[in-house]
Design a protein around this motif. Sequence first.
Motif, PDB file in Angstrom:
ATOM      1  N   ARG A   1      -8.905  -3.892   6.493  1.00 18.51           N
ATOM      2  CA  ARG A   1      -9.494  -2.623   5.991  1.00 18.51           C
ATOM      3  C   ARG A   1     -10.602  -3.068   5.156  1.00 18.51           C
ATOM      4  O   ARG A   1     -10.548  -2.431   3.850  1.00 18.51           O
ATOM      5  N   THR A   2     -11.512  -3.492   5.536  1.00 17.59           N
ATOM      6  CA  THR A   2     -12.515  -3.933   4.627  1.00 17.59           C
ATOM      7  C   THR A   2     -13.264  -2.837   4.019  1.00 17.59           C
ATOM      8  O   THR A   2     -13.740  -2.821   2.653  1.00 17.59           O
TER       9      THR A   2
ATOM     10  N   LEU B   1       0.945  -1.090   0.018  1.00 16.20           N
ATOM     11  CA  LEU B   1      -0.025   0.025   0.123  1.00 16.20           C
ATOM     12  C   LEU B   1       0.915   1.300   0.020  1.00 16.20           C
ATOM     13  O   LEU B   1       0.353   2.194  -0.753  1.00 16.20           O
ATOM     14  N   LEU B   2       1.794   1.248   0.659  1.00 14.49           N
ATOM     15  CA  LEU B   2       2.880   2.412   0.816  1.00 14.49           C
ATOM     16  C   LEU B   2       3.497   2.559  -0.724  1.00 14.49           C
ATOM     17  O   LEU B   2       3.439   3.615  -1.138  1.00 14.49           O
ATOM     18  N   ALA B   3       4.053   1.583  -1.430  1.00 17.29           N
ATOM     19  CA  ALA B   3       4.277   1.809  -2.737  1.00 17.29           C
ATOM     20  C   ALA B   3       3.412   2.054  -3.775  1.00 17.29           C
ATOM     21  O   ALA B   3       3.677   2.889  -4.756  1.00 17.29           O
TER      22      ALA B   3
ATOM     23  N   ALA C   1     -14.540  -0.025  -1.109  1.00 15.64           N
ATOM     24  CA  ALA C   1     -14.674   1.214  -1.995  1.00 15.64           C
ATOM     25  C   ALA C   1     -13.713   0.835  -3.308  1.00 15.64           C
ATOM     26  O   ALA C   1     -14.256   1.383  -4.192  1.00 15.64           O
ATOM     27  N   ASP C   2     -12.582   0.537  -2.953  1.00 20.03           N
ATOM     28  CA  ASP C   2     -11.821   0.240  -4.478  1.00 20.03           C
ATOM     29  C   ASP C   2     -12.420  -0.652  -5.254  1.00 20.03           C
ATOM     30  O   ASP C   2     -12.549  -0.820  -6.379  1.00 20.03           O
ATOM     31  N   THR C   3     -13.108  -2.028  -4.707  1.00 23.04           N
ATOM     32  CA  THR C   3     -13.881  -3.130  -5.686  1.00 23.04           C
ATOM     33  C   THR C   3     -14.897  -2.291  -6.214  1.00 23.04           C
ATOM     34  O   THR C   3     -15.264  -2.675  -7.234  1.00 23.04           O
TER      35      THR C   3
ATOM     36  N   GLN D   1      -6.961  -3.628  -7.897  1.00 28.80           N
ATOM     37  CA  GLN D   1      -7.068  -4.890  -7.506  1.00 28.80           C
ATOM     38  C   GLN D   1      -6.170  -4.991  -6.392  1.00 28.80           C
ATOM     39  O   GLN D   1      -6.307  -5.853  -5.256  1.00 28.80           O
ATOM     40  N   LEU D   2      -4.785  -4.751  -6.704  1.00 30.44           N
ATOM     41  CA  LEU D   2      -3.775  -4.819  -5.634  1.00 30.44           C
ATOM     42  C   LEU D   2      -3.973  -4.220  -4.443  1.00 30.44           C
ATOM     43  O   LEU D   2      -3.580  -4.553  -3.409  1.00 30.44           O
ATOM     44  N   ARG D   3      -4.563  -2.889  -4.655  1.00 29.44           N
ATOM     45  CA  ARG D   3      -4.746  -2.289  -3.427  1.00 29.44           C
ATOM     46  C   ARG D   3      -5.750  -2.770  -2.587  1.00 29.44           C
ATOM     47  O   ARG D   3      -5.632  -2.814  -1.202  1.00 29.44           O
ATOM     48  N   ALA D   4      -6.836  -3.394  -3.129  1.00 27.97           N
ATOM     49  CA  ALA D   4      -7.994  -3.960  -2.468  1.00 27.97           C
ATOM     50  C   ALA D   4      -7.542  -5.285  -1.752  1.00 27.97           C
ATOM     51  O   ALA D   4      -8.006  -5.337  -0.595  1.00 27.97           O
ATOM     52  N   ILE D   5      -6.796  -5.917  -2.357  1.00 28.28           N
ATOM     53  CA  ILE D   5      -6.289  -7.206  -1.935  1.00 28.28           C
ATOM     54  C   ILE D   5      -5.431  -6.690  -0.674  1.00 28.28           C
ATOM     55  O   ILE D   5      -5.501  -7.526   0.483  1.00 28.28           O
ATOM     56  N   ALA D   6      -4.461  -5.764  -0.652  1.00 30.51           N
ATOM     57  CA  ALA D   6      -3.681  -5.510   0.362  1.00 30.51           C
ATOM     58  C   ALA D   6      -4.470  -4.928   1.501  1.00 30.51           C
ATOM     59  O   ALA D   6      -4.347  -5.223   2.551  1.00 30.51           O
ATOM     60  N   GLU D   7      -5.721  -4.275   1.271  1.00 34.76           N
ATOM     61  CA  GLU D   7      -6.598  -3.601   2.303  1.00 34.76           C
ATOM     62  C   GLU D   7      -7.367  -4.790   2.997  1.00 34.76           C
ATOM     63  O   GLU D   7      -7.494  -4.859   4.132  1.00 34.76           O
TER      64      GLU D   7
END
Length: 304
Positions: free
Chosen positions: A243-244, A179-181, A249-251, A232-238
């Motif tokens: 952080r559902t 998420l930081l990246a 929200a991203d999904t 997709q990568l953000r949502a999986i990390a969340e």
Amino acid sequence: METTPSTETQSKAGFITRFIRWLFSWRTVRRGLIALVGLITFVALLITEENWRGKHDWERYKSEWEAKGERFDLAGVAPPPVPDDQNFFMAPIWAGVLNKQWDPKTQDWKLRDTNIIDRLRMQRDANLPGVESPNGGGSWEKGRITDLRPWQDYYRQAALQTNLFPVPPQSRAPAEDVLLALSKSDSAIEELRQASRRPYARFPINYDAGFDAVAASLDHFAELKRCAQMLQLRAIAELQLGRTEDALADTKLMLGLTDALRTEPFLISHLVRVALASITLQPIWEGLAQHKWSDSQLAELGEA
């Protein structure tokens, strides 16, 4: 002792000589040319007749169906115009994409205004020498949860060559580092989220310009897919960090991107929609497989 050719050999040689003389005589050549011209004329007439018959049948078919209300021109299947201030694709975040213009001479894109930046060119990874982007990862089709550790390693290696992806001084949980990246694109994603709330989505394609010009105007596909991969990568990390609500929200934004192509009349548009839907299914499935989603969140996904 000398030998003389036999009568049979002399006869064969004479026949061959007469045949060659006949074959290359002016009369034979002229007859061959006449036959060739006749064959070419026959083929040309056959092609002309088939072209005429095909065109005649097509025009009759069009006339019959146009009388029933069908349209066969490209402009006839174009989605209706919508107000710019209600159009997802006319939001300011799309200015960089709309800044490009196809040059038929160079067969490449050129910028209308070099001062406008394409803020939707989000980078989940980059082509760096000696640093391979993680391949594969999770797969909802194969029932495989995404392992974020290869992404964490990738970003730490990439930081040795570029500042595109921020990394912490010391490694933390893989999802945190991922998420930081990706945080460099946070503001663009939030602006895209605001734009997705507009009620309409019609990419400004000039449908009256003909098929070639329209085909060169479909570059928004790449931008949508790039955004979906980032989300997709953000949502999986969340999800992995619990952080559902952020993952939801991203999904939902990914579902909105998929729906943005719904009114386009092209087969390729809907093939891209299929690809976007497949990308979106991964975090949805991972949330289900790991029992991350609440009942209310699943209800929201069902209504999105």
